[in-house]
Enzyme design. Structure first.
Site, PDB file in Angstrom:
ATOM      1  N   ARG A 250      43.349 -33.296  59.641  1.00 11.07           N
ATOM      2  CA  ARG A 250      43.970 -34.498  60.428  1.00 11.07           C
ATOM      3  C   ARG A 250      45.488 -34.034  60.957  1.00 11.07           C
ATOM      4  O   ARG A 250      45.731 -34.562  62.048  1.00 11.07           O
ATOM      5  CB  ARG A 250      43.917 -35.653  59.641  1.00 11.07           C
ATOM      6  CG  ARG A 250      42.626 -36.296  59.275  1.00 11.07           C
ATOM      7  CD  ARG A 250      42.160 -37.365  60.592  1.00 11.07           C
ATOM      8  NE  ARG A 250      41.184 -37.776  60.426  1.00 11.07           N
ATOM      9  CZ  ARG A 250      40.944 -38.897  60.105  1.00 11.07           C
ATOM     10  NH1 ARG A 250      41.846 -39.860  60.117  1.00 11.07           N
ATOM     11  NH2 ARG A 250      39.720 -39.523  59.895  1.00 11.07           N
TER      12      ARG A 250
ATOM     13  N   ASP B  63      46.312 -55.500  56.754  1.00 13.10           N
ATOM     14  CA  ASP B  63      46.182 -54.145  56.774  1.00 13.10           C
ATOM     15  C   ASP B  63      47.603 -53.399  57.206  1.00 13.10           C
ATOM     16  O   ASP B  63      48.400 -53.955  57.997  1.00 13.10           O
ATOM     17  CB  ASP B  63      45.124 -53.597  57.794  1.00 13.10           C
ATOM     18  CG  ASP B  63      44.502 -52.174  57.188  1.00 13.10           C
ATOM     19  OD1 ASP B  63      43.674 -52.293  56.574  1.00 13.10           O
ATOM     20  OD2 ASP B  63      45.043 -51.122  57.543  1.00 13.10           O
TER      21      ASP B  63
HETATM   22  C1  LIG Z   1      38.494 -47.853  53.383  1.00 16.58           C
HETATM   23  S1  LIG Z   1      39.387 -49.060  54.307  1.00 16.58           S
HETATM   24  C2  LIG Z   1      38.754 -50.290  53.305  1.00 16.58           C
HETATM   25  C3  LIG Z   1      38.434 -51.442  54.215  1.00 16.58           C
HETATM   26  C4  LIG Z   1      37.724 -52.520  53.692  1.00 16.58           C
HETATM   27  N1  LIG Z   1      38.392 -53.068  52.599  1.00 16.58           N
HETATM   28  C5  LIG Z   1      36.258 -52.075  52.874  1.00 16.58           C
HETATM   29  O1  LIG Z   1      36.041 -51.937  51.693  1.00 16.58           O
HETATM   30  O2  LIG Z   1      35.369 -51.923  53.848  1.00 16.58           O
HETATM   31  C6  LIG Z   1      40.985 -48.796  53.467  1.00 16.58           C
HETATM   32  C7  LIG Z   1      41.951 -49.557  54.384  1.00 16.58           C
HETATM   33  O3  LIG Z   1      43.300 -49.549  53.617  1.00 16.58           O
HETATM   34  C8  LIG Z   1      44.402 -49.661  54.328  1.00 16.58           C
HETATM   35  N2  LIG Z   1      45.459 -49.244  53.601  1.00 16.58           N
HETATM   36  C9  LIG Z   1      45.824 -47.847  53.159  1.00 16.58           C
HETATM   37  N3  LIG Z   1      47.131 -47.943  52.688  1.00 16.58           N
HETATM   38  C10 LIG Z   1      47.461 -49.229  52.860  1.00 16.58           C
HETATM   39  C11 LIG Z   1      48.823 -49.960  52.602  1.00 16.58           C
HETATM   40  N4  LIG Z   1      49.734 -49.058  51.948  1.00 16.58           N
HETATM   41  N5  LIG Z   1      48.913 -51.275  52.663  1.00 16.58           N
HETATM   42  C12 LIG Z   1      48.040 -51.785  53.475  1.00 16.58           C
HETATM   43  N6  LIG Z   1      46.943 -51.193  53.649  1.00 16.58           N
HETATM   44  C13 LIG Z   1      46.592 -50.005  53.569  1.00 16.58           C
HETATM   45  C14 LIG Z   1      43.746 -48.702  55.619  1.00 16.58           C
HETATM   46  O4  LIG Z   1      44.720 -48.765  56.572  1.00 16.58           O
HETATM   47  C15 LIG Z   1      42.323 -49.045  55.650  1.00 16.58           C
HETATM   48  O5  LIG Z   1      42.127 -50.047  56.611  1.00 16.58           O
END
Ligand SMILES: C[S@@+](CC[C@H](N)C(=O)[O-])C[C@H]1O[C@@H](n2cnc3c(N)ncnc32)[C@H](O)[C@@H]1O
Length: 293
Positions: free
Chosen positions: A41, A150
């Site tokens: 990436r 998010d």
């Molecule tokens: C794998 S997705 C999970 C989405 C959903 N909760 C699910 O289980 O289907 C992880 C999400 O966490 C968010 N994320 C990662 N680090 C974060 C942070 N420090 N604060 C808030 N969100 C975060 C990412 O942008 C992403 O949208």
């Protein structure tokens, strides 16, 4: 379009500094288990932006929050889907909502607050809203708020539009599609009744923010990307944000073992959910198994 890979050299020291910067500001741990993802990436990003080296990239992202955010977007994992773990929504429908209804029935206003922390492109909070509409008795008599947060602005702007391709609705029943979505030329759009229940807010889980108390917090497939120390600090804040009797829900392969919080863990069929005891209950940290009615 094919991603632009760069020929720019990235030294181990530069990679290490970029990893540290991401971990410090956003908690995401890009350790050896994610090495391939991280370096691919990163190389794509350098190529797209015509940046010559890791040192140049570090200078750019340290000097500007906007540039840092743009790099971070490239390194986020945003995989999600509607009703991703059906057992969790079953637990919401059959265990959590009936308990909240009983506890809050006589409250005025009769408020129900749920937090989807790390909501990605919105499928998770929409699945929660659909479950509430379909199974909460006298749903219109409740003041419902689903806070969906998010770190990713890009994911949130998709979520705010609320338009999804047909293939992403594969776990939404036909009846639910008919009731809760309208067809547009761009795809299936969640209807205003669902959309109005959700507030999308950009928020970094590392930065403490107060949004009040919640009956239920979903934080699925987010904390698994963080270091143990960060995970614990964030979990403590989630704990404080839960109402007594409130529930905390993690992703399918995640657990709270080795975490010393006063939460009951309850196994319901295929999923493990966590409940904050009400003050009159004796503290217990034992897992127990319940059958769903
Ligand atoms: C794998 S997705 C999970 C989405 C959903 N909760 C699910 O289980 O289907 C992880 C999400 O966490 C968010 N994320 C990662 N680090 C974060 C942070 N420090 N604060 C808030 N969100 C975060 C990412 O942008 C992403 O949208």
């Amino acid at each position: 379009m094919k991603p632009h890979l760069t020929t720019a050299q990235l030294t181990e020291a530069e990679l290490g500094e970029i990893r540290t910067l991401i971990e410090q500001r956003s908690a995401i741990l890009l350790d050896s288990s994610r090495e391939r993802f991280f370096s691919t990436r990163l190389r794509e990003y350098l190529g797209e932006k015509h940046i010559e080296s890791g040192t140049e990239l570090l200078q750019i992202v340290r000097a500007s929050v906007t540039e840092y955010d743009a790099l971070l977007e490239q390194l986020l994992t945003q995989e999600t889907s509607f009703f991703r773990y059906p057992a969790v929504y079953e637990a919401l429908r059959k265990k959590i909502l009936p308990e909240v209804q009983e506890r809050k029935f006589w409250q005025d206003p009769r408020a129900l607050r749920i937090w989807s922390a790390g909501c990605s492109t919105g499928e998770e909070p929409c699945s929660i809203a659909i479950t509430l509409c379909d199974s909460l008795k006298f749903a219109e008599a409740w003041e419902i708020e689903i806070l969906a947060t998010d770190i990713s602005r890009r994911a949130l702007s998709h979520a705010e539009r609320g338009i999804y391709a047909k293939r992403s609705l594969q776990d939404v029943s036909l009846g639910q599609v008919e009731t809760h979505f309208s067809t547009t030329k761009h795809g299936y759009q969640v209807k205003p009744r669902i959309r109005k229940m959700i507030s999308f807010v950009q928020m970094n889980l590392v930065e403490p923010a107060y949004f009040g108390k919640f009956d239920c917090i979903f934080c699925m497939n987010v904390l698994m990307y963080f270091s143990e120390k960060r995970r614990l600090a964030i979990l403590r804040r989630f704990y404080d944000a839960l109402e007594p009797g409130g529930y905390f829900l993690l992703g399918h392969s995640e657990t709270l073992s080795n975490v010393s919080l006063n939460l009951e863990s309850i196994r319901l069929g295929d999923c493990l959910i966590y409940r904050k005891p009400v003050s009159s209950e004796a503290p217990r940290m034992l897992a127990f198994v319940e059958e769903l009615p």
